[in-house]
Scaffold this active site. Structure first.
Site, PDB file in Angstrom:
ATOM      1  N   ASP A 123       2.457  -2.564   5.909  1.00 47.75           N
ATOM      2  CA  ASP A 123       1.901  -2.873   4.589  1.00 47.75           C
ATOM      3  C   ASP A 123       3.044  -3.345   3.705  1.00 47.75           C
ATOM      4  O   ASP A 123       3.798  -2.547   3.158  1.00 47.75           O
ATOM      5  CB  ASP A 123       1.225  -1.635   4.011  1.00 47.75           C
ATOM      6  CG  ASP A 123       0.621  -1.885   2.628  1.00 47.75           C
ATOM      7  OD1 ASP A 123       0.969  -2.904   1.999  1.00 47.75           O
ATOM      8  OD2 ASP A 123      -0.172  -1.047   2.166  1.00 47.75           O
ATOM      9  N   LYS A 139      -0.265  -9.067  -3.683  1.00 49.87           N
ATOM     10  CA  LYS A 139       0.525  -9.124  -4.910  1.00 49.87           C
ATOM     11  C   LYS A 139       1.245 -10.460  -5.095  1.00 49.87           C
ATOM     12  O   LYS A 139       0.677 -11.413  -5.582  1.00 49.87           O
ATOM     13  CB  LYS A 139       1.481  -7.933  -4.977  1.00 49.87           C
ATOM     14  CG  LYS A 139       0.748  -6.598  -5.146  1.00 49.87           C
ATOM     15  CD  LYS A 139       1.669  -5.495  -5.557  1.00 49.87           C
ATOM     16  CE  LYS A 139       0.958  -4.153  -5.592  1.00 49.87           C
ATOM     17  NZ  LYS A 139      -0.092  -4.068  -6.613  1.00 49.87           N
ATOM     18  N   PHE A 180       0.793   4.906  -0.250  1.00 49.44           N
ATOM     19  CA  PHE A 180      -0.129   4.291  -1.200  1.00 49.44           C
ATOM     20  C   PHE A 180      -0.542   2.941  -0.634  1.00 49.44           C
ATOM     21  O   PHE A 180       0.245   1.999  -0.590  1.00 49.44           O
ATOM     22  CB  PHE A 180       0.481   4.097  -2.587  1.00 49.44           C
ATOM     23  CG  PHE A 180      -0.516   3.513  -3.551  1.00 49.44           C
ATOM     24  CD1 PHE A 180      -1.455   4.316  -4.170  1.00 49.44           C
ATOM     25  CD2 PHE A 180      -0.569   2.143  -3.786  1.00 49.44           C
ATOM     26  CE1 PHE A 180      -2.415   3.791  -5.025  1.00 49.44           C
ATOM     27  CE2 PHE A 180      -1.516   1.600  -4.636  1.00 49.44           C
ATOM     28  CZ  PHE A 180      -2.443   2.429  -5.264  1.00 49.44           C
TER      29      PHE A 180
END
Length: 402
Positions: free
Chosen positions: A226, A255, A141
């Site tokens: 990531d 984030k 994801f």
């Protein structure tokens, strides 16, 4: 109709149904706790998918944002501003790298990483034009833009959004042999999550990340990590790659870099890699804006202390010990994770992940399900041991049918 029901009905009527939220309407939050429009308090055990690593309303981050709000919030990249160089310098130093390309959201940073790897492949590695290939892992994801869902294996993220962007090859996560076979002369990068979050907090086999690092170095391929969810303290280290002593060629961050205050993301790499860009080839009006830089600089300062990494390590050991005791009792089939991050697979006989999440909500604990049977637990790193234990008690109660 209650205030909660009114708010949900209005949202359902006037917003696209691209999410399926739990039926709670948050009005305020502080630390690890949120309060809804009815005045009921909930323990946040999701932390905005790790965007809120430092808790809701963290005083240091709010003060940094307020101070910057009084000065200047946006210049666009048409001009320099006085927080930009400091942000890029300190983030590069924290990552042990040389250059930063700031963006806003995680998906933007992933898109930037893809473009960067391709351009590096053409300009530096010498891949023929239009032939660059990036190898990714199944169940990944990385976001939901058109290019990113082109290499997703999740039908919900991918279906009905074609035609898809070519140039990607998908291999099983954790399988070094498959990765080795997939890497060819035209491969420019291997892009992986050091821990797959959305897939259910999947931790790769020991030695996998080190093997990826060795393979990519041997084949002159970029290793892109990531760390949008796994990075910035969540796993007990600043970066999850550190658990195997690995430094990739490129970090993708997001984030928690914005502290849950503003969206901030970045690609961090070497001068050789990010130095391929020339003015006009890539950009963002809001990327690296003064407000974002001010908040992110405070995040970097907080991580430098090591306090949050230590809390994630110590409380994470406690969390996984307690969750491990639930395995084998009939309600929990497996627990995975690292630091203050766990995926808990619920036995079908005890309900779906959504049903368990709803029952926990009724007991004042907020988590979220993924892939049907799994719930994710990722509280803010500022959570107290007492609050963490209370949340775990509520999970035990739900699983026991109390």
């Amino acid at each position: 109709m209650s205030a909660t029901e009114r708010a949900i009905a209005s949202a359902e009527a006037h917003s696209a149904h691209n999410y399926h939220p739990l039926p709670v309407v948050v009005a305020s939050a502080d630390g690890s706790w949120m309060t809804d429009v009815e005045g009921r308090r909930y323990l946040d055990m999701l932390a905005g998918y790790s965007a809120l690593n430092f808790g809701h309303g963290n005083r240091r981050l709010i003060d940094a944002a307020k101070a910057q709000l009084e000065r200047v919030t946006l210049t666009s990249r048409a001009f320099f501003h006085d927080r930009f160089a400091e942000f890029c310098t300190q983030l590069a130093e924290m990552c042990g790298m040389e250059m930063v390309l700031p963006m806003n959201t995680g998906a933007e940073a992933v898109e930037t990483a893809v473009k960067t790897a391709r351009k590096w492949g053409y300009k530096v590695k010498g891949v023929p034009p239009g032939q660059a290939k990036i190898v990714v892992a199944a169940n990944n994801f990385h976001g939901r833009t058109t290019t990113i869902i082109s290499f997703s294996t999740d039908p919900e993220a991918r279906a009905d959004f074609g035609p898809y962007t070519p140039g990607f090859e998908i291999v099983p996560y954790g399988d070094l042999t498959a990765l080795e076979h997939a890497v060819s002369a035209n491969t420019v990068a291997v892009m992986l999550e050091p821990i797959q979050g959305e897939a259910g907090v999947l931790v790769p086999p020991p030695g996998y990340l080190a093997g990826v690092r060795e393979l990519t170095r041997e084949r002159n391929v970029l290793f892109i990590a990531d760390e949008i969810q796994s990075g910035l303290g969540r796993t007990g280290r600043t970066f999850a790659c550190e658990h195997e002593g690995v430094v990739p060629d490129m970090y993708i961050l997001g984030k928690a870099l914005g502290g849950g205050v503003v969206p901030v993301s970045a690609v961090v790499s070497s001068d050789e890699v990010l130095g391929v860009y020339r003015p006009g080839e890539h950009g963002s009006t809001f990327g690296g804006n003064p407000l974002a830089c001010a908040v992110a600089l405070e995040v970097i300062a907080m991580l430098r202390s090591g306090e949050f990494q230590q809390r994630a390590t110590e409380l994470g050991e406690h969390l996984h010990h307690e969750l491990g005791l639930l395995v084998g009792g009939g309600a929990v089939e497996a627990v995975r994770g690292r630091g203050l991050w766990a995926g808990v697979d619920i036995a079908p006989s005890h309900g779906t992940g959504r049903e368990i999440s709803e029952k926990l909500m009724d007991r004042g604990v907020l988590v979220k399900d993924t892939h049907g049977s799994t719930i994710r637990i990722a509280p803010p790193l500022v959570i107290s041991k007492e609050d963490l234990d209370w949340g775990l008690d509520q999970l035990r109660g739900v699983l026991a049918g109390e």
